[in-house]
Scaffold this motif. Structure first.
Motif, PDB file in Angstrom:
ATOM      1  N   VAL A 184      52.913  42.634  28.960  1.00  0.00           N
ATOM      2  CA  VAL A 184      53.837  41.837  29.850  1.00  0.00           C
ATOM      3  C   VAL A 184      53.150  43.119  31.969  1.00  0.00           C
ATOM      4  CG1 VAL A 184      55.601  41.501  30.946  1.00  0.00           C
ATOM      5  CG2 VAL A 184      55.399  41.123  28.792  1.00  0.00           C
ATOM      6  N   VAL A 185      52.539  42.268  32.662  1.00  0.00           N
ATOM      7  CA  VAL A 185      52.790  43.130  33.366  1.00  0.00           C
ATOM      8  C   VAL A 185      53.823  43.493  35.102  1.00  0.00           C
ATOM      9  CG1 VAL A 185      50.991  43.303  35.848  1.00  0.00           C
ATOM     10  CG2 VAL A 185      50.772  42.694  33.575  1.00  0.00           C
ATOM     11  N   HIS A 186      54.718  44.441  34.865  1.00  0.00           N
ATOM     12  CA  HIS A 186      55.814  44.726  36.002  1.00  0.00           C
ATOM     13  C   HIS A 186      55.191  44.906  37.262  1.00  0.00           C
ATOM     14  CE1 HIS A 186      58.654  44.616  32.299  1.00  0.00           C
ATOM     15  NE2 HIS A 186      57.538  45.008  31.492  1.00  0.00           N
ATOM     16  N   THR A 187      55.252  44.177  38.011  1.00  0.00           N
ATOM     17  CA  THR A 187      54.415  44.408  39.018  1.00  0.00           C
ATOM     18  C   THR A 187      56.056  44.566  40.243  1.00  0.00           C
ATOM     19  OG1 THR A 187      55.689  41.756  40.342  1.00  0.00           O
ATOM     20  CG2 THR A 187      53.174  42.070  38.695  1.00  0.00           C
ATOM     21  N   GLY A 188      55.119  45.185  41.064  1.00  0.00           N
ATOM     22  CA  GLY A 188      56.337  45.818  42.386  1.00  0.00           C
ATOM     23  C   GLY A 188      56.481  45.379  43.034  1.00  0.00           C
ATOM     24  N   HIS A 189      56.410  43.643  42.742  1.00  0.00           N
ATOM     25  CA  HIS A 189      57.008  42.788  43.646  1.00  0.00           C
ATOM     26  C   HIS A 189      56.813  41.593  42.946  1.00  0.00           C
ATOM     27  CE1 HIS A 189      56.626  45.066  47.888  1.00  0.00           C
ATOM     28  NE2 HIS A 189      55.329  45.543  47.081  1.00  0.00           N
ATOM     29  N   GLY A 190      58.018  41.206  43.579  1.00  0.00           N
ATOM     30  CA  GLY A 190      58.425  39.439  42.717  1.00  0.00           C
ATOM     31  C   GLY A 190      57.833  39.166  41.163  1.00  0.00           C
ATOM     32  N   ASP A 191      57.672  38.376  40.703  1.00  0.00           N
ATOM     33  CA  ASP A 191      57.856  37.971  39.258  1.00  0.00           C
ATOM     34  C   ASP A 191      56.991  38.806  38.095  1.00  0.00           C
ATOM     35  OD1 ASP A 191      59.971  36.082  39.840  1.00  0.00           O
ATOM     36  OD2 ASP A 191      58.336  33.994  39.902  1.00  0.00           O
ATOM     37  N   THR A 192      57.020  39.152  37.306  1.00  0.00           N
ATOM     38  CA  THR A 192      56.393  39.611  35.794  1.00  0.00           C
ATOM     39  C   THR A 192      55.057  38.543  35.469  1.00  0.00           C
ATOM     40  OG1 THR A 192      57.485  38.721  34.382  1.00  0.00           O
ATOM     41  CG2 THR A 192      58.032  40.999  34.777  1.00  0.00           C
ATOM     42  N   THR A 193      53.622  39.003  34.976  1.00  0.00           N
ATOM     43  CA  THR A 193      52.779  38.068  34.342  1.00  0.00           C
ATOM     44  C   THR A 193      52.461  38.817  33.205  1.00  0.00           C
ATOM     45  OG1 THR A 193      50.663  36.931  35.107  1.00  0.00           O
ATOM     46  CG2 THR A 193      51.206  39.213  35.498  1.00  0.00           C
ATOM     47  N   THR A 194      51.539  38.631  32.557  1.00  0.00           N
ATOM     48  CA  THR A 194      50.533  39.039  31.243  1.00  0.00           C
ATOM     49  C   THR A 194      49.132  39.040  31.456  1.00  0.00           C
ATOM     50  OG1 THR A 194      50.082  37.292  30.220  1.00  0.00           O
ATOM     51  CG2 THR A 194      52.093  37.693  29.863  1.00  0.00           C
ATOM     52  N   ILE A 195      48.741  40.402  31.265  1.00  0.00           N
ATOM     53  CA  ILE A 195      47.436  40.468  30.890  1.00  0.00           C
ATOM     54  C   ILE A 195      46.435  39.152  31.209  1.00  0.00           C
ATOM     55  CG2 ILE A 195      45.169  41.224  30.255  1.00  0.00           C
ATOM     56  CD1 ILE A 195      47.110  43.183  32.697  1.00  0.00           C
ATOM     57  N   GLY A 196      47.017  38.403  29.749  1.00  0.00           N
ATOM     58  CA  GLY A 196      46.131  36.991  29.417  1.00  0.00           C
ATOM     59  C   GLY A 196      46.305  35.951  30.893  1.00  0.00           C
ATOM     60  N   ALA A 197      47.408  35.835  31.038  1.00  0.00           N
ATOM     61  CA  ALA A 197      47.741  35.038  32.185  1.00  0.00           C
ATOM     62  C   ALA A 197      46.352  35.848  33.404  1.00  0.00           C
ATOM     63  CB  ALA A 197      48.916  34.918  32.340  1.00  0.00           C
ATOM     64  N   GLU A 198      46.556  36.529  33.778  1.00  0.00           N
ATOM     65  CA  GLU A 198      45.796  37.022  34.869  1.00  0.00           C
ATOM     66  C   GLU A 198      43.837  36.683  34.605  1.00  0.00           C
ATOM     67  OE1 GLU A 198      46.886  36.717  37.576  1.00  0.00           O
ATOM     68  OE2 GLU A 198      48.843  37.001  36.659  1.00  0.00           O
ATOM     69  N   ALA A 199      43.543  37.378  33.169  1.00  0.00           N
ATOM     70  CA  ALA A 199      42.532  38.219  32.977  1.00  0.00           C
ATOM     71  C   ALA A 199      41.602  36.238  33.459  1.00  0.00           C
ATOM     72  CB  ALA A 199      42.551  37.984  31.400  1.00  0.00           C
ATOM     73  N   PRO A 200      41.631  35.565  32.787  1.00  0.00           N
ATOM     74  CA  PRO A 200      40.632  34.068  33.238  1.00  0.00           C
ATOM     75  C   PRO A 200      40.218  33.764  34.504  1.00  0.00           C
ATOM     76  CG  PRO A 200      42.431  33.681  31.936  1.00  0.00           C
ATOM     77  CD  PRO A 200      43.044  34.866  32.097  1.00  0.00           C
ATOM     78  N   HIS A 201      41.104  34.558  35.808  1.00  0.00           N
ATOM     79  CA  HIS A 201      41.292  34.363  36.881  1.00  0.00           C
ATOM     80  C   HIS A 201      39.938  35.069  37.509  1.00  0.00           C
ATOM     81  CE1 HIS A 201      44.239  30.668  36.512  1.00  0.00           C
ATOM     82  NE2 HIS A 201      44.655  31.366  35.435  1.00  0.00           N
ATOM     83  N   LEU A 202      39.552  36.337  37.005  1.00  0.00           N
ATOM     84  CA  LEU A 202      39.235  37.436  37.409  1.00  0.00           C
ATOM     85  C   LEU A 202      37.804  36.586  38.511  1.00  0.00           C
ATOM     86  CD1 LEU A 202      38.517  40.765  37.943  1.00  0.00           C
ATOM     87  CD2 LEU A 202      36.526  39.937  36.199  1.00  0.00           C
ATOM     88  N   GLN A 203      37.142  35.829  38.250  1.00  0.00           N
ATOM     89  CA  GLN A 203      35.504  35.322  39.222  1.00  0.00           C
ATOM     90  C   GLN A 203      35.643  34.729  39.928  1.00  0.00           C
ATOM     91  OE1 GLN A 203      32.495  36.461  38.085  1.00  0.00           O
ATOM     92  NE2 GLN A 203      32.879  35.761  39.785  1.00  0.00           N
ATOM     93  N   GLU A 204      37.381  33.663  40.111  1.00  0.00           N
ATOM     94  CA  GLU A 204      37.714  33.009  40.404  1.00  0.00           C
ATOM     95  C   GLU A 204      38.552  33.746  42.207  1.00  0.00           C
ATOM     96  OE1 GLU A 204      41.683  30.894  41.325  1.00  0.00           O
ATOM     97  OE2 GLU A 204      41.286  30.914  39.492  1.00  0.00           O
ATOM     98  N   TRP A 205      38.911  35.199  41.840  1.00  0.00           N
ATOM     99  CA  TRP A 205      39.488  36.370  42.312  1.00  0.00           C
ATOM    100  C   TRP A 205      37.781  36.342  43.750  1.00  0.00           C
ATOM    101  CZ3 TRP A 205      42.294  39.894  38.981  1.00  0.00           C
ATOM    102  CH2 TRP A 205      43.516  38.613  38.416  1.00  0.00           C
ATOM    103  N   LEU A 206      37.063  36.653  42.555  1.00  0.00           N
ATOM    104  CA  LEU A 206      35.694  36.923  43.312  1.00  0.00           C
ATOM    105  C   LEU A 206      34.845  36.447  43.746  1.00  0.00           C
ATOM    106  CD1 LEU A 206      34.171  38.724  40.766  1.00  0.00           C
ATOM    107  CD2 LEU A 206      34.935  39.575  42.007  1.00  0.00           C
ATOM    108  N   ASP A 207      35.071  35.024  43.631  1.00  0.00           N
ATOM    109  CA  ASP A 207      34.639  33.722  44.860  1.00  0.00           C
ATOM    110  C   ASP A 207      35.229  33.739  45.423  1.00  0.00           C
ATOM    111  OD1 ASP A 207      32.852  33.530  42.716  1.00  0.00           O
ATOM    112  OD2 ASP A 207      33.389  31.666  41.765  1.00  0.00           O
ATOM    113  N   ARG A 208      36.516  34.180  45.535  1.00  0.00           N
ATOM    114  CA  ARG A 208      37.761  33.562  47.313  1.00  0.00           C
ATOM    115  C   ARG A 208      37.404  34.328  47.866  1.00  0.00           C
ATOM    116  NH1 ARG A 208      42.756  32.173  44.485  1.00  0.00           N
ATOM    117  NH2 ARG A 208      43.311  31.574  46.665  1.00  0.00           N
ATOM    118  N   GLY A 209      37.236  36.105  47.164  1.00  0.00           N
ATOM    119  CA  GLY A 209      37.297  36.895  48.299  1.00  0.00           C
ATOM    120  C   GLY A 209      38.606  37.625  48.435  1.00  0.00           C
ATOM    121  N   PHE A 210      39.766  37.228  47.225  1.00  0.00           N
ATOM    122  CA  PHE A 210      40.750  36.884  47.353  1.00  0.00           C
ATOM    123  C   PHE A 210      41.700  38.000  48.241  1.00  0.00           C
ATOM    124  CE2 PHE A 210      44.581  35.197  44.390  1.00  0.00           C
ATOM    125  CZ  PHE A 210      45.402  36.087  45.427  1.00  0.00           C
TER     126      PHE A 210
END
Length: 210
Positions: A184-210
């Motif tokens: 579980v990822v406890h963030t500095g602002h906003g809601d928590t998430t999980t590593i499993g929820a975020e991992a699939p989006h790595l290429q999307e972040w790269l493509d968007r220059g997030f």
């Protein structure tokens, strides 16, 4: 015997950098038990943090990075409790913009282990949002305290001074996404998430220059 637990306190204030100021809500994380705790990111309101800690011993004030909204209450909290302020040395330049007359008490280093209430938290140096940004990984709690490195939905911002997008992506992909998916990822602002929820989006972040 009960183990360490995680408590969240939300405080409100402002974030200032590069001549701009924005209203923000910050997550202050308190990790420990009924006897002792650490505070991760003493943001905005020392009174509120002191009330949340209560009669427990505060062992350390850990700064995930030195943007003012994460450290503005740290010196006062330290003065009132005697707890040391810990910060990675690569963020001293940022720290001095907010607290020019007070230095942190000790350095955080990559791989360092912090112990509270029988629970270990490993320091992971994850630069990108700030040069000295760190995350804290507590495997026993299945928890990562990510500061502003990783949020629900993407990486922390890198559009201002001292930040770098390729660096934060490297930190996330190499250091954080290697952790178990159920962390579980406890963030500095906003809601928590999980590593499993975020991992699939790595290429999307790269493509968007997030």
């Amino acid at each position: 015997m009960p183990g360490a637990r995680i408590e969240r306190l939300v405080t409100s204030g402002t974030f200032s950098l590069d001549g701009g100021t924005w209203d923000v809500d910050n997550n202050v994380w308190i990790v420990g038990d009924d006897t002792e705790v650490i505070v991760i990111d003493a943001a905005h309101d020392a009174d509120a943090v002191v009330r949340a800690v209560g009669g427990r011993a505060l062992r350390a004030i850990v700064c995930t990075h030195a943007h003012n909204d994460h450290i503005d209450a740290a010196p006062e909290l330290s003065a009132r409790t005697g707890a040391p302020v810990l910060l990675h040395s690569d963020d001293l330049g940022l720290w001095k913009q907010t607290h020019p007359d007070r230095t942190p008490d000790a350095e955080l280093t990559d791989g360092q282990s912090l112990l509270v209430a029988g629970t270990g938290l490993t320091v992971l140096h994850t630069p990108g949002h700030a040069p000295g940004a760190v995350c804290l990984y507590a495997p026993r709690l299945r928890a990562l305290f990510s500061g502003d490195t990783l949020f629900a939905g993407g990486p922390g911002a890198t559009g201002r001074s001292y930040s770098d997008f390729p660096t934060i992506i490297r930190s996330i992909s190499e250091r954080l996404l290697a952790l178990p998916d159920d962390t579980v990822v406890h963030t500095g602002h906003g809601d928590t998430t999980t590593i499993g929820a975020e991992a699939p989006h790595l290429q999307e972040w790269l493509d968007r220059g997030f």
